[in-house]
Design a protein around this motif. Structure first.
Motif, PDB file in Angstrom:
ATOM      1  N   TYR A   1      25.043 -29.314 -13.147  1.00  0.00           N
ATOM      2  CA  TYR A   1      25.837 -28.407 -13.985  1.00  0.00           C
ATOM      3  C   TYR A   1      24.966 -27.790 -15.075  1.00  0.00           C
ATOM      4  CZ  TYR A   1      29.950 -30.821 -12.020  1.00  0.00           C
ATOM      5  OH  TYR A   1      30.894 -31.353 -11.184  1.00  0.00           O
ATOM      6  N   THR A   2      24.049 -28.571 -15.628  1.00  0.00           N
ATOM      7  CA  THR A   2      23.171 -28.025 -16.667  1.00  0.00           C
ATOM      8  C   THR A   2      22.253 -26.955 -16.092  1.00  0.00           C
ATOM      9  OG1 THR A   2      21.409 -29.676 -16.398  1.00  0.00           O
ATOM     10  CG2 THR A   2      23.210 -30.217 -17.914  1.00  0.00           C
ATOM     11  N   ARG A   3      21.801 -27.160 -14.867  1.00  0.00           N
ATOM     12  CA  ARG A   3      20.932 -26.167 -14.219  1.00  0.00           C
ATOM     13  C   ARG A   3      21.731 -24.910 -13.886  1.00  0.00           C
ATOM     14  NH1 ARG A   3      17.138 -26.581 -16.447  1.00  0.00           N
ATOM     15  NH2 ARG A   3      18.431 -27.811 -17.719  1.00  0.00           N
ATOM     16  N   LEU A   4      22.976 -25.088 -13.442  1.00  0.00           N
ATOM     17  CA  LEU A   4      23.823 -23.916 -13.189  1.00  0.00           C
ATOM     18  C   LEU A   4      24.062 -23.137 -14.472  1.00  0.00           C
ATOM     19  CD1 LEU A   4      26.504 -25.344 -10.721  1.00  0.00           C
ATOM     20  CD2 LEU A   4      24.830 -23.566 -10.239  1.00  0.00           C
ATOM     21  N   GLY A   5      24.244 -23.863 -15.579  1.00  0.00           N
ATOM     22  CA  GLY A   5      24.406 -23.205 -16.872  1.00  0.00           C
ATOM     23  C   GLY A   5      23.188 -22.401 -17.244  1.00  0.00           C
TER      24      GLY A   5
ATOM     25  N   PHE B   1      30.437 -55.667  -3.487  1.00  0.00           N
ATOM     26  CA  PHE B   1      30.000 -54.614  -2.570  1.00  0.00           C
ATOM     27  C   PHE B   1      30.667 -53.283  -2.915  1.00  0.00           C
ATOM     28  CE2 PHE B   1      30.953 -52.171   1.305  1.00  0.00           C
ATOM     29  CZ  PHE B   1      29.657 -51.788   1.648  1.00  0.00           C
ATOM     30  N   LEU B   2      31.977 -53.315  -3.137  1.00  0.00           N
ATOM     31  CA  LEU B   2      32.686 -52.081  -3.497  1.00  0.00           C
ATOM     32  C   LEU B   2      32.249 -51.562  -4.870  1.00  0.00           C
ATOM     33  CD1 LEU B   2      36.277 -52.854  -2.189  1.00  0.00           C
ATOM     34  CD2 LEU B   2      34.659 -51.194  -1.268  1.00  0.00           C
ATOM     35  N   ALA B   3      31.975 -52.467  -5.792  1.00  0.00           N
ATOM     36  CA  ALA B   3      31.493 -52.050  -7.109  1.00  0.00           C
ATOM     37  C   ALA B   3      30.133 -51.369  -6.994  1.00  0.00           C
ATOM     38  CB  ALA B   3      31.412 -53.249  -8.043  1.00  0.00           C
ATOM     39  N   ILE B   4      29.282 -51.889  -6.123  1.00  0.00           N
ATOM     40  CA  ILE B   4      27.974 -51.267  -5.910  1.00  0.00           C
ATOM     41  C   ILE B   4      28.139 -49.915  -5.235  1.00  0.00           C
ATOM     42  CG2 ILE B   4      25.802 -51.496  -4.618  1.00  0.00           C
ATOM     43  CD1 ILE B   4      25.949 -54.514  -5.296  1.00  0.00           C
ATOM     44  N   CYS B   5      29.079 -49.805  -4.295  1.00  0.00           N
ATOM     45  CA  CYS B   5      29.369 -48.502  -3.686  1.00  0.00           C
ATOM     46  C   CYS B   5      29.852 -47.505  -4.744  1.00  0.00           C
ATOM     47  CB  CYS B   5      30.413 -48.631  -2.574  1.00  0.00           C
ATOM     48  SG  CYS B   5      29.811 -49.473  -1.108  1.00  0.00           S
ATOM     49  N   GLY B   6      30.653 -47.990  -5.693  1.00  0.00           N
ATOM     50  CA  GLY B   6      31.095 -47.150  -6.805  1.00  0.00           C
ATOM     51  C   GLY B   6      29.923 -46.698  -7.661  1.00  0.00           C
ATOM     52  N   LEU B   7      28.932 -47.584  -7.851  1.00  0.00           N
ATOM     53  CA  LEU B   7      27.739 -47.210  -8.614  1.00  0.00           C
ATOM     54  C   LEU B   7      26.888 -46.187  -7.869  1.00  0.00           C
ATOM     55  CD1 LEU B   7      26.517 -50.527 -10.264  1.00  0.00           C
ATOM     56  CD2 LEU B   7      27.303 -48.449 -11.401  1.00  0.00           C
ATOM     57  N   VAL B   8      26.808 -46.321  -6.553  1.00  0.00           N
ATOM     58  CA  VAL B   8      26.073 -45.328  -5.765  1.00  0.00           C
ATOM     59  C   VAL B   8      26.756 -43.971  -5.893  1.00  0.00           C
ATOM     60  CG1 VAL B   8      25.443 -44.650  -3.411  1.00  0.00           C
ATOM     61  CG2 VAL B   8      25.087 -47.009  -4.165  1.00  0.00           C
ATOM     62  N   SER B   9      28.073 -43.984  -5.805  1.00  0.00           N
ATOM     63  CA  SER B   9      28.836 -42.750  -6.006  1.00  0.00           C
ATOM     64  C   SER B   9      28.605 -42.197  -7.410  1.00  0.00           C
ATOM     65  CB  SER B   9      30.323 -43.028  -5.769  1.00  0.00           C
ATOM     66  OG  SER B   9      31.088 -41.904  -6.069  1.00  0.00           O
TER      67      SER B   9
ATOM     68  N   ILE C   1      26.947 -39.615 -20.649  1.00  0.00           N
ATOM     69  CA  ILE C   1      28.027 -40.610 -20.599  1.00  0.00           C
ATOM     70  C   ILE C   1      27.943 -41.409 -19.303  1.00  0.00           C
ATOM     71  CG2 ILE C   1      30.532 -40.861 -20.297  1.00  0.00           C
ATOM     72  CD1 ILE C   1      30.860 -38.624 -22.367  1.00  0.00           C
ATOM     73  N   GLN C   2      27.796 -40.706 -18.189  1.00  0.00           N
ATOM     74  CA  GLN C   2      27.739 -41.382 -16.897  1.00  0.00           C
ATOM     75  C   GLN C   2      26.470 -42.230 -16.767  1.00  0.00           C
ATOM     76  OE1 GLN C   2      29.211 -39.111 -13.347  1.00  0.00           O
ATOM     77  NE2 GLN C   2      29.140 -37.422 -14.814  1.00  0.00           N
ATOM     78  N   LEU C   3      25.357 -41.712 -17.258  1.00  0.00           N
ATOM     79  CA  LEU C   3      24.101 -42.454 -17.140  1.00  0.00           C
ATOM     80  C   LEU C   3      24.141 -43.750 -17.941  1.00  0.00           C
ATOM     81  CD1 LEU C   3      21.221 -42.418 -15.953  1.00  0.00           C
ATOM     82  CD2 LEU C   3      20.479 -41.362 -18.098  1.00  0.00           C
ATOM     83  N   VAL C   4      24.574 -43.690 -19.184  1.00  0.00           N
ATOM     84  CA  VAL C   4      24.606 -44.893 -20.030  1.00  0.00           C
ATOM     85  C   VAL C   4      25.566 -45.932 -19.449  1.00  0.00           C
ATOM     86  CG1 VAL C   4      25.303 -45.765 -22.300  1.00  0.00           C
ATOM     87  CG2 VAL C   4      23.858 -43.744 -22.133  1.00  0.00           C
ATOM     88  N   LEU C   5      26.782 -45.505 -19.119  1.00  0.00           N
ATOM     89  CA  LEU C   5      27.748 -46.457 -18.563  1.00  0.00           C
ATOM     90  C   LEU C   5      27.288 -46.985 -17.199  1.00  0.00           C
ATOM     91  CD1 LEU C   5      31.099 -44.727 -19.573  1.00  0.00           C
ATOM     92  CD2 LEU C   5      30.136 -46.830 -20.512  1.00  0.00           C
ATOM     93  N   GLY C   6      26.650 -46.139 -16.407  1.00  0.00           N
ATOM     94  CA  GLY C   6      26.151 -46.573 -15.102  1.00  0.00           C
ATOM     95  C   GLY C   6      25.021 -47.578 -15.215  1.00  0.00           C
ATOM     96  N   VAL C   7      24.108 -47.363 -16.150  1.00  0.00           N
ATOM     97  CA  VAL C   7      22.999 -48.307 -16.331  1.00  0.00           C
ATOM     98  C   VAL C   7      23.527 -49.659 -16.822  1.00  0.00           C
ATOM     99  CG1 VAL C   7      20.968 -48.795 -17.763  1.00  0.00           C
ATOM    100  CG2 VAL C   7      21.193 -46.584 -16.640  1.00  0.00           C
ATOM    101  N   VAL C   8      24.446 -49.638 -17.774  1.00  0.00           N
ATOM    102  CA  VAL C   8      25.021 -50.892 -18.269  1.00  0.00           C
ATOM    103  C   VAL C   8      25.712 -51.632 -17.124  1.00  0.00           C
ATOM    104  CG1 VAL C   8      26.808 -51.863 -19.773  1.00  0.00           C
ATOM    105  CG2 VAL C   8      25.239 -50.138 -20.658  1.00  0.00           C
TER     106      VAL C   8
ATOM    107  N   ILE D   1      26.097 -38.429 -11.410  1.00  0.00           N
ATOM    108  CA  ILE D   1      25.092 -38.155 -12.440  1.00  0.00           C
ATOM    109  C   ILE D   1      24.223 -36.984 -12.019  1.00  0.00           C
ATOM    110  CG2 ILE D   1      23.022 -39.092 -13.554  1.00  0.00           C
ATOM    111  CD1 ILE D   1      24.455 -41.850 -13.464  1.00  0.00           C
ATOM    112  N   TYR D   2      23.833 -36.957 -10.745  1.00  0.00           N
ATOM    113  CA  TYR D   2      23.056 -35.827 -10.240  1.00  0.00           C
ATOM    114  C   TYR D   2      23.837 -34.519 -10.371  1.00  0.00           C
ATOM    115  CZ  TYR D   2      21.245 -32.426  -6.981  1.00  0.00           C
ATOM    116  OH  TYR D   2      20.807 -31.262  -6.420  1.00  0.00           O
TER     117      TYR D   2
END
Length: 191
Positions: free
Chosen positions: A85-89, A66-74, A30-37, A79-80
């Motif tokens: 979480y999958t690795r912890l699982g 600038f703030l939107a790009i900072c939000g994307l970096v966050s 979900i985060q990856l798809v919305l983030g890429v778009v 996403i990481y």
């Protein structure tokens, strides 16, 4: 018949491990798809606003971007963490108890996920406020020139509206990460 406490504990850990893997993958995608778009839209806006004569050269919009790009970096960090979480699982599903992470380490990763999502939501919302404020100012001045020779030039373009949509997508992605982190935190602390 009484159940063996180790077997009950092991089945609880397996159930939590499966929840971590499933929730981590759902949150990740979900985060990856919305983030890429959102990233593609913001990149297109940044390229188009550099053209001479574009209406995108504006201090409020620049700070908002600038703030939107900072939000994307966050969001990239979020996403990481969703992938983590999958690795912890997978570690929780390990047959060897020595490979399993401690509960305190797992809770610490989940709390970090909550904080990253909240900071990302804040940054993206502040960026959205700056961008929407700039667009509102343009819309107010646009009505004054409605009957002038420049009246057929749109001050607010479709790309400007896509930037608002990109911010909304980023907020939604952060919200998805926040819900996943809080849900997993609730499951891990359930007795």
């Amino acid at each position: 018949m009484s159940q063996n406490p180790d077997a009950t504990s092991s089945s609880n850990i397996r159930a939590i491990g499966q929840k971590f893997r499933l929730t981590g993958w759902i949150s990740f995608w979900i985060q990856l798809v919305l983030g890429v778009v959102s990233g593609v839209i913001l990149l297109l806006f940044a390229i188009s606003s550099q053209r001479p004569g574009s209406s995108g050269n504006n201090a409020g919009a620049g700070f908002g971007i600038f703030l939107a790009i900072c939000g994307l970096v966050s969001l990239g960090v979020g996403i990481y963490l969703a992938f983590r979480y999958t690795r912890l699982g997978a570690q929780l599903l390990s047959a060897n108890p020595n490979n399993r992470p401690r509960k305190s380490e797992t809770i610490q990763v989940l709390r970090l996920g909550v904080m990253v999502s909240l900071v990302g939501i804040l940054l993206t919302l502040l960026g959205a406020q700056a961008i929407v404020g700039t667009l509102a100012a343009r819309a107010i001045t646009q009505t004054q020139f409605l009957f002038s020779p420049q009246g057929n030039q749109p001050f607010i373009s479709g790309l400007d509206m896509f930037v608002v949509q990109a911010n909304t997508n980023t907020v939604m992605a952060h919200f998805g990460g926040l819900v996943a982190s809080l849900w997993l935190l609730n499951r891990i602390n359930k007795p």
